[in-house]
Design a protein around this motif. Structure first.
Motif, PDB file in Angstrom:
ATOM      1  N   SER A 121       0.901  -1.142   0.067  1.00  0.00           N
ATOM      2  CA  SER A 121      -0.075  -0.044   0.051  1.00  0.00           C
ATOM      3  C   SER A 121       0.855   1.345   0.041  1.00  0.00           C
ATOM      4  CB  SER A 121      -1.028  -0.014   1.385  1.00  0.00           C
ATOM      5  OG  SER A 121      -0.334   0.108   2.416  1.00  0.00           O
ATOM      6  N   LEU A 122       2.162   1.173   0.380  1.00  0.00           N
ATOM      7  CA  LEU A 122       2.859   2.353   0.311  1.00  0.00           C
ATOM      8  C   LEU A 122       3.249   2.878  -1.098  1.00  0.00           C
ATOM      9  CD1 LEU A 122       4.878   4.273   1.935  1.00  0.00           C
ATOM     10  CD2 LEU A 122       6.908   2.475   1.426  1.00  0.00           C
ATOM     11  N   MET A 123       3.563   1.932  -1.801  1.00  0.00           N
ATOM     12  CA  MET A 123       3.623   2.210  -3.456  1.00  0.00           C
ATOM     13  C   MET A 123       3.425   1.126  -4.289  1.00  0.00           C
ATOM     14  SD  MET A 123       6.498   4.269  -5.314  1.00  0.00           S
ATOM     15  CE  MET A 123       6.309   5.927  -4.482  1.00  0.00           C
ATOM     16  N   SER A 124       2.816   1.054  -5.302  1.00  0.00           N
ATOM     17  CA  SER A 124       2.656  -0.122  -6.404  1.00  0.00           C
ATOM     18  C   SER A 124       1.882   0.306  -7.397  1.00  0.00           C
ATOM     19  CB  SER A 124       1.861  -1.463  -5.619  1.00  0.00           C
ATOM     20  OG  SER A 124       0.598  -0.938  -5.354  1.00  0.00           O
ATOM     21  N   ILE A 125       2.227  -0.569  -8.272  1.00  0.00           N
ATOM     22  CA  ILE A 125       1.758  -0.076  -9.840  1.00  0.00           C
ATOM     23  C   ILE A 125       1.188  -1.453 -10.683  1.00  0.00           C
ATOM     24  CG2 ILE A 125       2.213   0.538 -12.407  1.00  0.00           C
ATOM     25  CD1 ILE A 125       4.268   2.371 -11.095  1.00  0.00           C
ATOM     26  N   THR A 126      -0.045  -1.467 -10.852  1.00  0.00           N
ATOM     27  CA  THR A 126      -0.609  -2.657 -11.544  1.00  0.00           C
ATOM     28  C   THR A 126      -0.951  -2.403 -13.101  1.00  0.00           C
ATOM     29  OG1 THR A 126      -2.594  -1.885 -10.776  1.00  0.00           O
ATOM     30  CG2 THR A 126      -1.619  -3.270  -9.419  1.00  0.00           C
ATOM     31  N   PRO A 127      -0.938  -3.282 -13.876  1.00  0.00           N
ATOM     32  CA  PRO A 127      -1.109  -2.883 -15.236  1.00  0.00           C
ATOM     33  C   PRO A 127      -3.003  -2.846 -15.434  1.00  0.00           C
ATOM     34  CG  PRO A 127      -0.991  -5.249 -15.059  1.00  0.00           C
ATOM     35  CD  PRO A 127      -0.450  -4.752 -13.742  1.00  0.00           C
ATOM     36  N   GLY A 128      -3.130  -1.968 -16.278  1.00  0.00           N
ATOM     37  CA  GLY A 128      -4.501  -1.812 -16.585  1.00  0.00           C
ATOM     38  C   GLY A 128      -4.902  -2.515 -17.942  1.00  0.00           C
ATOM     39  N   PRO A 129      -6.560  -2.512 -18.183  1.00  0.00           N
ATOM     40  CA  PRO A 129      -6.752  -3.186 -19.568  1.00  0.00           C
ATOM     41  C   PRO A 129      -5.970  -2.500 -20.562  1.00  0.00           C
ATOM     42  CG  PRO A 129      -8.438  -2.138 -18.385  1.00  0.00           C
ATOM     43  CD  PRO A 129      -7.397  -1.911 -17.564  1.00  0.00           C
ATOM     44  N   ALA A 130      -5.827  -1.332 -20.686  1.00  0.00           N
ATOM     45  CA  ALA A 130      -5.419  -0.820 -22.111  1.00  0.00           C
ATOM     46  C   ALA A 130      -4.030  -1.225 -22.552  1.00  0.00           C
ATOM     47  CB  ALA A 130      -5.366   0.985 -21.726  1.00  0.00           C
ATOM     48  N   ALA A 131      -3.111  -1.859 -21.571  1.00  0.00           N
ATOM     49  CA  ALA A 131      -1.992  -2.566 -21.808  1.00  0.00           C
ATOM     50  C   ALA A 131      -2.189  -3.433 -23.093  1.00  0.00           C
ATOM     51  CB  ALA A 131      -1.498  -3.148 -20.750  1.00  0.00           C
ATOM     52  N   LEU A 132      -3.055  -4.577 -23.010  1.00  0.00           N
ATOM     53  CA  LEU A 132      -3.217  -5.388 -23.900  1.00  0.00           C
ATOM     54  C   LEU A 132      -4.176  -4.774 -25.155  1.00  0.00           C
ATOM     55  CD1 LEU A 132      -3.596  -8.406 -24.931  1.00  0.00           C
ATOM     56  CD2 LEU A 132      -5.798  -8.576 -23.551  1.00  0.00           C
ATOM     57  N   ALA A 133      -4.877  -3.778 -24.921  1.00  0.00           N
ATOM     58  CA  ALA A 133      -5.594  -3.185 -26.237  1.00  0.00           C
ATOM     59  C   ALA A 133      -4.273  -2.524 -27.065  1.00  0.00           C
ATOM     60  CB  ALA A 133      -6.682  -2.320 -25.739  1.00  0.00           C
ATOM     61  N   PHE A 134      -3.774  -1.664 -26.252  1.00  0.00           N
ATOM     62  CA  PHE A 134      -2.573  -0.939 -26.906  1.00  0.00           C
ATOM     63  C   PHE A 134      -1.444  -1.850 -27.666  1.00  0.00           C
ATOM     64  CE2 PHE A 134       1.166   1.810 -27.431  1.00  0.00           C
ATOM     65  CZ  PHE A 134       0.554   2.819 -28.127  1.00  0.00           C
ATOM     66  N   GLY A 135      -1.128  -2.802 -27.071  1.00  0.00           N
ATOM     67  CA  GLY A 135      -0.206  -3.861 -27.475  1.00  0.00           C
ATOM     68  C   GLY A 135      -0.713  -4.501 -28.807  1.00  0.00           C
ATOM     69  N   SER A 136      -2.152  -4.536 -28.908  1.00  0.00           N
ATOM     70  CA  SER A 136      -2.982  -5.343 -30.137  1.00  0.00           C
ATOM     71  C   SER A 136      -2.691  -4.174 -31.495  1.00  0.00           C
ATOM     72  CB  SER A 136      -4.359  -5.698 -29.589  1.00  0.00           C
ATOM     73  OG  SER A 136      -4.281  -6.548 -28.530  1.00  0.00           O
ATOM     74  N   VAL A 137      -2.769  -2.892 -30.899  1.00  0.00           N
ATOM     75  CA  VAL A 137      -2.957  -2.039 -31.761  1.00  0.00           C
ATOM     76  C   VAL A 137      -1.509  -2.065 -32.495  1.00  0.00           C
ATOM     77  CG1 VAL A 137      -2.825   0.549 -32.396  1.00  0.00           C
ATOM     78  CG2 VAL A 137      -4.716  -0.625 -30.763  1.00  0.00           C
ATOM     79  N   VAL A 138      -0.454  -2.279 -31.757  1.00  0.00           N
ATOM     80  CA  VAL A 138       1.041  -2.187 -32.336  1.00  0.00           C
ATOM     81  C   VAL A 138       1.165  -3.366 -33.035  1.00  0.00           C
ATOM     82  CG1 VAL A 138       3.218  -2.247 -31.922  1.00  0.00           C
ATOM     83  CG2 VAL A 138       1.996  -1.132 -30.339  1.00  0.00           C
ATOM     84  N   VAL A 139       0.617  -4.532 -32.694  1.00  0.00           N
ATOM     85  CA  VAL A 139       0.897  -5.858 -33.584  1.00  0.00           C
ATOM     86  C   VAL A 139       0.037  -5.872 -34.832  1.00  0.00           C
ATOM     87  CG1 VAL A 139       0.584  -8.165 -33.637  1.00  0.00           C
ATOM     88  CG2 VAL A 139       1.623  -7.071 -31.595  1.00  0.00           C
ATOM     89  N   LEU A 140      -1.191  -5.339 -34.827  1.00  0.00           N
ATOM     90  CA  LEU A 140      -2.233  -5.373 -35.792  1.00  0.00           C
ATOM     91  C   LEU A 140      -1.558  -4.298 -36.988  1.00  0.00           C
ATOM     92  CD1 LEU A 140      -5.632  -5.319 -33.992  1.00  0.00           C
ATOM     93  CD2 LEU A 140      -4.725  -7.199 -35.492  1.00  0.00           C
ATOM     94  N   THR A 141      -1.140  -3.097 -36.505  1.00  0.00           N
ATOM     95  CA  THR A 141      -0.581  -2.141 -37.293  1.00  0.00           C
ATOM     96  C   THR A 141       0.597  -2.699 -38.167  1.00  0.00           C
ATOM     97  OG1 THR A 141       0.202  -0.800 -35.766  1.00  0.00           O
ATOM     98  CG2 THR A 141      -1.958  -0.001 -36.550  1.00  0.00           C
ATOM     99  N   MET A 142       1.515  -3.317 -37.375  1.00  0.00           N
ATOM    100  CA  MET A 142       2.494  -3.950 -38.131  1.00  0.00           C
ATOM    101  C   MET A 142       2.363  -4.971 -39.292  1.00  0.00           C
ATOM    102  SD  MET A 142       5.230  -4.198 -34.808  1.00  0.00           S
ATOM    103  CE  MET A 142       6.740  -5.074 -35.967  1.00  0.00           C
ATOM    104  N   LEU A 143       1.322  -6.031 -38.899  1.00  0.00           N
ATOM    105  CA  LEU A 143       0.789  -6.665 -39.624  1.00  0.00           C
ATOM    106  C   LEU A 143       0.183  -6.424 -40.965  1.00  0.00           C
ATOM    107  CD1 LEU A 143      -0.648  -9.560 -37.227  1.00  0.00           C
ATOM    108  CD2 LEU A 143       1.183  -9.717 -38.485  1.00  0.00           C
TER     109      LEU A 143
END
Length: 452
Positions: free
Chosen positions: A396-418
């Motif tokens: 609780s002092l300090m932490s970072i968790t991934p959000g749902p946008a990480a998968l969506a944005f990674g998909s954008v990168v892969v799809l545009t490369m393809l």
């Protein structure tokens, strides 16, 4: 002027004699971007041959290509082993510390139910580069012994397909952005692994640039004669031919416009099947995924029990507020400008591909090259999330968790490369409209290559 150098007489055969010195026949190539058939001139180390029609580089020579690639591949593998064996980054805040290794940037994501993102991270920064380097080592070792090792042809064919997906250099930029983001919040220490991975990223880039595919394929399989009647100064498609995208050899196609390369056995087509339809489908999917990638948080920061979700734009604003204008500009360009620009550029190319003239075909081909080159750099934000999630774990002092946008944005990168890979730039040059300039119109009518 390029200085011409001769190779040592006692060098291995693969290094001593370039392809031009081992055959008396003309060596023909069909440009992968405009389909123009040209004859390769004799080349010395440091020289390159470009397509006279669109200026695409057909062949680039290096001095001692096999020895150079082998040495760089070995050095890269050593740097990678060091990078995965020692601490990568550590941080300390209010007496709480954490230290991570390179592979934890991927494995930590699995615990947050992001296995797809974790696989993408570990594959692009460790697994695929390692497979590529081992393939280069296997190939060049066999060539230096003048006896290619088993499966060399299949390995050589796979190298070209692996290159776009190796992103060690992009990961370094993501690591630097991560360090700047947390530098004001905690004490950060850089481990041996970080510097080793920087060296690895540089050596990997040098290895891929040093690979002379033309020389390598000639040494592996020789060079069969071009199909009888092949004419230079004409598109290969008009002659029922095509150039192999992997080894460069010109092959004759069946009446249906299909075939296999007689040298590397790659599947061949006169034009990529359903190129525009596939590109449109991938662009549509990436445009859809881009919406949740910007609407949902890409990560959530918890500090003293208070959670603060952050979107991609929110992260840029936060960096600006911290005074990190250069890093904010890098993230904004990589995560906003590049994906949107690539989508717009490919959509425009798909719309105008059938309405090209000789002059604007050149500019549109350059635009295609640019979109193909910059696409993978959008992965910076995904790598930033992977590093911060693994590193910042102090409850609780300090932490970072991934959000749902990480998968969506990674998909954008892969799809545009393809999408860029499925778009066939040769379509831009098929049946171009006649130019208005009389001189250019006369050259087009006589099938002469046009400069500028």
């Amino acid at each position: 002027m390029i200085k011409r150098r001769t190779l040592a007489v006692n060098a291995p055969l693969v290094d001593r004699l370039p392809p031009e010195a081992r055959t008396q026949r003309r060596r023909l190539r069909a440009c992968h971007e405009c389909d123009w058939v040209s004859a390769l001139p004799p080349l010395n180390s440091g020289e390159k041959a470009s397509c006279p029609r669109c200026s695409h580089v057909l062949v680039k020579r290096h001095r001692y290509p096999a020895q150079r690639s082998l040495a760089l591949a070995i050095a890269s593998l050593v740097a990678l082993m060091v990078a995965v064996s020692f601490p990568f980054i550590s941080f300390t805040v209010s007496g709480v510390s954490n230290r991570i290794e390179l592979t934890q940037t991927a494995t930590t994501l699995i615990g947050f139910h992001q296995p797809v993102v974790a696989i993408a991270v570990i594959m692009t920064i460790v697994v695929l580069p390692a497979v590529y380097l081992l393939g280069v080592f296997w190939l060049q070792l066999g060539l230096l012994r003048d006896r290619p090792l088993p499966y060399s042809r299949d390995i050589a064919r796979s190298l070209a397909h692996l290159t776009p997906w190796m992103m060690a250099d992009v990961f370094i930029i993501g690591a630097l952005v991560s360090l700047i983001k947390i530098a004001g919040l905690a004490d950060v220490q850089i481990g041996i692994s970080f510097w080793a991975f920087c060296a690895f990223a540089l050596l990997l880039l040098m290895t891929s640039q040093s690979l002379d595919a033309d020389w390598m394929w000639f040494s592996l399989e020789g060079e069969p004669l071009a199909p009888e009647g092949t004419q230079t100064g004409l598109p290969a498609g008009d002659q029922g031919l095509t150039g192999c995208p992997t080894c460069g050899l010109i092959n004759r196609l069946s009446p249906q416009g299909r075939g296999h390369c007689i040298r590397c056995h790659e599947k061949l087509h006169q034009r990529l099947p359903h190129s525009l339809q596939r590109t449109w489908a991938l662009l549509g999917a990436s445009a859809i995924m881009y919406i949740p990638a910007n609407v949902y948080p890409i990560m959530t920061t918890t500090s003293l029990g208070i959670s603060s979700p952050s979107t991609i734009i929110g992260g840029v604003v936060q960096l600006i507020q911290m005074g990190s204008w250069p890093i904010a500009a890098v993230i904004f360009i990589a995560s906003v400008i590049v994906p949107v620009g690539k989508l717009v550029a490919l959509i425009w190319l798909c719309l105008v591909v059938r309405r090209s003239s000789i002059l604007n075909a050149q500019s549109r081909t350059r635009l295609y090259r640019l979109t193909e080159f910059i696409g993978r750099w959008s992965m910076v934000d995904v790598f930033v999330v992977a590093i911060l999630v693994a590193l910042i774990r102090a409850g609780s002092l300090m932490s970072i968790t991934p959000g749902p946008a990480a998968l969506a944005f990674g998909s954008v990168v892969v799809l545009t490369m393809l999408a860029a890979m499925t778009f066939d730039p040769r379509l831009i040059w098929d049946t171009p409209l006649p130019p208005r300039n009389p001189l250019l119109r006369r050259k087009a009518a006589t099938k002469e290559p046009v400069d500028g």
